[in-house]
Design a protein around this motif. Structure first.
Motif, short mmCIF file in Angstrom:
data_model
loop_
_atom_site.label_atom_id
_atom_site.label_comp_id
_atom_site.label_asym_id
_atom_site.label_seq_id
_atom_site.Cartn_x
_atom_site.Cartn_y
_atom_site.Cartn_z
N SER A 55 -0.74 24.14 1.76
CA SER A 55 0.15 24.65 2.80
C SER A 55 1.16 23.60 3.17
O SER A 55 1.08 22.45 2.80
N ASP A 56 2.13 24.01 3.97
CA ASP A 56 3.19 23.11 4.37
C ASP A 56 2.84 22.29 5.60
O ASP A 56 3.61 21.45 6.03
N VAL A 57 1.70 22.57 6.19
CA VAL A 57 1.31 21.82 7.37
C VAL A 57 0.85 20.44 6.96
O VAL A 57 -0.01 20.28 6.12
N GLU A 58 1.43 19.41 7.55
CA GLU A 58 1.13 18.05 7.15
C GLU A 58 -0.10 17.54 7.89
O GLU A 58 -0.37 17.89 9.04
N ASP A 59 -0.84 16.70 7.21
CA ASP A 59 -2.01 16.07 7.80
C ASP A 59 -1.56 15.05 8.84
O ASP A 59 -0.53 14.43 8.71
N GLU A 60 -2.37 14.92 9.87
CA GLU A 60 -2.05 13.94 10.89
C GLU A 60 -2.17 12.53 10.34
O GLU A 60 -1.51 11.62 10.84
N ARG A 61 -3.03 12.30 9.38
CA ARG A 61 -3.23 10.95 8.86
C ARG A 61 -2.02 10.53 8.04
O ARG A 61 -1.50 11.29 7.23
N PRO A 62 -1.56 9.28 8.22
CA PRO A 62 -0.43 8.81 7.42
C PRO A 62 -0.74 8.90 5.93
O PRO A 62 -1.90 8.89 5.52
N ALA A 63 0.30 8.98 5.12
CA ALA A 63 0.11 9.10 3.68
C ALA A 63 1.14 8.22 2.97
O ALA A 63 2.18 7.87 3.53
N TRP A 64 0.81 7.84 1.75
CA TRP A 64 1.74 7.04 0.95
C TRP A 64 2.97 7.87 0.60
O TRP A 64 2.87 9.06 0.34
N ASN A 65 4.11 7.21 0.56
CA ASN A 65 5.34 7.92 0.20
C ASN A 65 5.34 8.35 -1.26
O ASN A 65 5.98 9.32 -1.63
N SER A 66 4.66 7.57 -2.09
CA SER A 66 4.62 7.89 -3.52
C SER A 66 3.39 7.26 -4.14
O SER A 66 2.78 6.34 -3.56
N LYS A 67 3.04 7.72 -5.32
CA LYS A 67 1.91 7.15 -6.04
C LYS A 67 2.20 5.71 -6.43
O LYS A 67 1.31 4.85 -6.40
N LEU A 68 3.45 5.40 -6.76
CA LEU A 68 3.82 4.04 -7.13
C LEU A 68 3.58 3.09 -5.97
O LEU A 68 3.07 1.98 -6.17
N GLN A 69 3.94 3.51 -4.77
CA GLN A 69 3.75 2.66 -3.60
C GLN A 69 2.27 2.35 -3.40
O GLN A 69 1.90 1.19 -3.10
N TYR A 70 1.42 3.34 -3.60
CA TYR A 70 -0.02 3.14 -3.44
C TYR A 70 -0.57 2.19 -4.51
O TYR A 70 -1.34 1.27 -4.19
N ALA A 234 4.74 -18.83 11.58
CA ALA A 234 5.67 -18.02 10.79
C ALA A 234 4.93 -17.05 9.87
O ALA A 234 5.33 -15.89 9.71
N ALA A 235 3.82 -17.52 9.28
CA ALA A 235 3.05 -16.66 8.38
C ALA A 235 2.46 -15.48 9.14
O ALA A 235 2.49 -14.34 8.66
N TRP A 236 1.92 -15.72 10.34
CA TRP A 236 1.34 -14.62 11.11
C TRP A 236 2.40 -13.67 11.64
O TRP A 236 2.17 -12.46 11.75
N VAL A 237 3.58 -14.18 11.96
CA VAL A 237 4.67 -13.31 12.38
C VAL A 237 5.07 -12.38 11.24
O VAL A 237 5.30 -11.17 11.43
N MET A 238 5.14 -12.91 10.02
CA MET A 238 5.48 -12.09 8.86
C MET A 238 4.44 -11.00 8.65
O MET A 238 4.78 -9.84 8.40
N VAL A 239 3.16 -11.36 8.74
CA VAL A 239 2.10 -10.38 8.54
C VAL A 239 2.15 -9.32 9.63
O VAL A 239 2.02 -8.11 9.36
N CYS A 240 2.35 -9.75 10.87
CA CYS A 240 2.37 -8.81 12.00
C CYS A 240 3.52 -7.81 11.86
O CYS A 240 3.32 -6.61 12.04
N LEU A 241 4.71 -8.30 11.54
CA LEU A 241 5.87 -7.41 11.41
C LEU A 241 5.69 -6.43 10.25
O LEU A 241 6.12 -5.28 10.33
N ALA A 242 5.05 -6.91 9.18
CA ALA A 242 4.85 -6.03 8.02
C ALA A 242 3.79 -4.98 8.27
O ALA A 242 3.87 -3.87 7.72
N MET A 243 2.80 -5.29 9.12
CA MET A 243 1.66 -4.39 9.31
C MET A 243 1.74 -3.57 10.58
O MET A 243 0.90 -2.69 10.79
N ILE A 244 2.73 -3.80 11.41
CA ILE A 244 2.71 -3.20 12.75
C ILE A 244 2.80 -1.67 12.71
O ILE A 244 2.30 -0.99 13.60
N LYS A 245 3.43 -1.12 11.68
CA LYS A 245 3.52 0.33 11.55
C LYS A 245 2.56 0.87 10.49
O LYS A 245 2.69 2.01 10.05
N GLY A 246 1.60 0.03 10.08
CA GLY A 246 0.65 0.48 9.07
C GLY A 246 1.31 0.58 7.70
O GLY A 246 2.19 -0.21 7.35
#
Length: 729
Positions: A55-70, A234-246
């Motif tokens: 169906s066209d109803v999307e799952d609430e759980r986030p999903a990968w944009n593409s198989k390549l990204q995963y 600096a390393a933790w700032v990079m990790v935090c910014l990259a992970m903040i939106k999952g």
């Protein structure tokens, strides 16, 4: 409602909870109808409607944009610093090319099967590590918490290594490189070379004194190293910014962080093959020493490397796969990522030994030049006779082969006085046999080799940027192994949790950027992960194969993949992998018991490393790391066993899982007219019609702690809609 309707909506007036036994007896007859059915659960605050697949109803759980990204995310997590500085060392130490044989065998026996298992359970249940193992058996829910603790311990020191790489990266934008030569010290009368550097080497001195400013023991903290503190921040700032939106934020970064290291490795390989002596390094690397391959130690180290190279037990694999669609071919993913990991290790080994062959060639040429000058002095002094030197030898342009010829002649003629002459055998193999790994390879040996490259700053920038990206890719998976399970279980905001996690980790990580911080990194690397992760993966295997049931798991795989997996996995999971893991656990415990617990301390006066045993408080920390990592398993087991937590009060067990959807159960069940709550036995309840029924997970049942048989869900109960015309079912 039409008989062929794909979506059937129903109002729940009086729910009837059927027992699991009745569910099982009618499973086959309701199989097809279940796949087309709709789930509607009324709650006081929200209504969640599950619709059929497609169906066209999307799952609430986030999903990968593409198989390549995963795939890039899984590759980035599994391919890390160990592929560059651990695998080449093990390959050299354990028989060269012959080491690849036990590695490949163990990759097929424990690597791919267990990697496939983690991918499958994450994709099947669509939860993080805590939710997955709590779902299979609440008594084993501690496995997920143990994975989170291990991930946190590893993240603490792993990001410190990224900080070190950032420091070297920032210092690479200058010519000559700051570790190219020993610094000069000036006093009132004259200028001289720094003694500590003169006794070691320029790159060794720069690593221990300029970068780490290391103390002479674990007990001597020496205060914070502010340069490394800033790099760690600096390393933790990079990790935090990259992970903040999952995965919405980190997934996009994966395109660069996962692919860039391959670009750098290929560039280094091409450049390395053009260097003088690189072929010697590669030949030395892949010359098989078959007699070493038969030693048990080789197989133990190969199994350990396979185990950690794929990131088994960390929870990152499960977390990433939980964002997949339920019908994703996770078997293909497991095989693909495993072999990408293996070929990356081989590629990195080629690069490392091509460069180390070049470095060994340079050192060998210096050795030949210095010792040829000694021979000339001995000839002039009359200690050696000119007659013993072959006529074709020209000491002004002597080759390594000619020098070794002269060396052998002198050694035979002056057998008794040979040691007093002070001559050295200049063999390139002797230099290549000096096995280095870890920081010694990345920040000393490889760094020294790059100083001899044309345009060395460019190659240094590329190399340390590659290390940063390799580290970040693994950090994303490690942090995801912490964030995803906690968000799934406790329903906290991912952004807030990510920031808090990174802040806490940074402040705890300050112990690693003291002057004695390198010794703490060694301690955490040796004791925080190895044994706990082995125990975690053994319990994972038991939970799926013994408690959930391997036959039911194979049915789930068939349902997800659309085909039956090979029986090879059946026997690997049920017999071979558990046996190999237990042997590896026992071997690791024995090895840990035989090896004296300690660390290599850098002594400034001698400019050499010296082995020190851990002090008493250091031993307590080592033991505490192992105990804390595995402690959640028995705690959760006892809590569940003794019913110390009321599952009906909105705890972990009050979350329902169905076909990839998460449906929160009503917390207050007092008004529910179900038979189990009112004490009726299943036999007193009218049997429901099994057509398109409503499935939901039982709450408040302390006895349902393992997975009953059922293809589509664990612990689901069925409620029939009364007064529904049979023609509509």
């Amino acid at each position: 409602m039409p008989k062929n309707s794909k979506v059937v909506k129903r109002e729940l007036d009086d729910e009837v909870i059927e027992s699991v036994k009745d569910l099982l007896s009618n499973e086959d007859s309701s199989d097809d109808a279940f796949k087309k059915s709709e789930l509607m659960v009324d709650d006081q605050e929200e209504k969640d409607v599950d619709v059929e697949e497609g169906s066209d109803v999307e799952d609430e759980r986030p999903a990968w944009n593409s198989k390549l990204q995963y795939i890039l995310a899984q590759v980035g997590f599994s391919v890390g610093l160990g592929n560059v500085w651990r695998f080449p060392y093990l390959c050299q130490k354990n028989g060269g090319g012959a080491y690849l044989v036990p590695y490949l065998i163990l990759l097929l026996i424990i690597g791919i099967p267990l990697f496939f298992l983690e991918l499958a359970v994450g994709q099947r249940i669509r939860r993080g590590s805590i939710g997955v193992w709590n779902y299979i058996s609440p008594k084993l829910g501690g496995i997920g918490f143990a994975s989170c603790v291990v991930c946190f311990f590893v993240a603490l020191y792993y990001n410190v290594i990224i900080g070190w790489s950032l420091f070297y990266f920032s210092q690479s934008f200058q010519h000559p490189l700051p570790w190219d030569q020993c610094p000069l010290v000036k006093n009132a009368s004259h200028t001289f070379v720094e003694p500590e550097c003169e006794k070691s080497s320029a790159t060794t001195y720069y690593w221990y004194r300029e970068a780490l400013n290391i103390s002479s023991s674990l007990s001597e903290s020496g205060g914070l190293n502010w340069k490394m503190t800033i790099c760690l921040l600096a390393a933790w700032v990079m990790v935090c910014l990259a992970m903040i939106k999952g995965i919405q934020s980190s997934g996009k970064i994966m395109y660069f962080s996962s692919l860039f290291p391959y670009v750098v490795l290929l560039c280094f390989l091409i450049r390395g093959l053009l260097l003088n002596g690189s072929v010697d390094g590669i030949r030395h690397m892949f010359t098989p020493k078959l007699e070493i391959m038969l030693e048990p130690k080789v197989w133990r180290e190969a199994a350990t490397q396979v185990f950690f190279a794929l990131g088994l037990g960390f929870g990152g694999v499960i977390a990433f796969s939980s964002y997949n669609k339920r019908d994703n071919n996770c078997h293909f993913d497991a095989v693909l990522v495993s072999f990408i990991n293996f070929f990356t290790s081989v590629l990195a080994t080629l690069v490392v030994f091509a460069v180390l062959g070049f470095k060994a060639n340079i050192i060998n040429e210096k050795c030949v030049t210095q010792n040829s000058e000694k021979i000339l002095k001995l000839l002039k002094m009359g200690n050696l006779s000119q007659d013993m030197i072959p006529h074709h030898i020209n000491f002004s342009s002597i080759t390594a082969e000619d020098y070794n010829l002269v060396y052998d002649i002198i050694q035979k003629v002056k057998e008794e006085q040979f040691d007093s002459l002070g001559l050295k055998s200049c063999q390139i193999e002797d230099e290549l046999d000096k096995a280095v790994q870890g920081t010694g390879l990345a920040f000393i040996a490889f760094t020294e080799a790059m100083t001899h490259f044309p345009a060395s700053p460019f190659w240094s920038v590329m190399f340390f940027l590659m290390l940063v990206n390799l580290g970040l890719g693994s950090m994303f998976g490690t942090i995801e192994g912490i964030i995803t399970p906690i968000v799934d279980t406790f329903k906290v905001r991912k952004e807030i949790l990510t920031v808090i996690c990174c802040l806490v980790a940074f402040f705890i990580g300050l112990i690693f950027v003291q002057r004695s911080g390198n010794y703490f990194v060694t301690m955490f690397d040796d004791y925080s992960a190895t044994l706990p992760l082995l125990i975690v993966v053994i319990l994972e295997n038991i939970a799926v194969i013994r408690i959930y049931g391997i036959d039911k798991f194979m049915e789930d795989l068939k349902d997800m993949l659309g085909f039956s997996p090979s029986q090879y996995y059946y026997y690997m999971w049920k017999y071979v992998s558990p046996f190999v893991l237990l042997c590896l656990l026992v071997a690791s415990i024995v090895q840990m018991g035989l090896s004296p617990p300690g660390y290599n301390a850098w002594i400034e006066d001698t400019a050499m490393e010296e082995f020190h045993s851990y002090p008493t408080w250091g031993m307590i920390v080592c033991i505490s790391l192992m105990v804390l990592a595995i402690l959640p398993v028995p705690i959760v087991f006892m809590v569940r066993r003794c019913n110390l937590i009321d599952d009906s009060s909105g705890s972990l067990a009050s979350v329902s899982y169905k076909r990839g959807r998460i449906i929160k159960e009503p917390v207050n069940m007092e008004g529910d007219n179900t038979s189990l709550i009112h004490g009726k036995s299943p036999s007193e309840v009218p049997s429901p019609n099994f057509g398109k029924n409503i499935y939901r997970k039982q709450t408040g049942s302390p006895t349902l702690d393992t997975a009953p048989n059922g293809r589509y869900g664990i612990g689901y109960l069925m409620a029939d809609m009364p007064d529904m015309p049979e023609s509509d079912l």
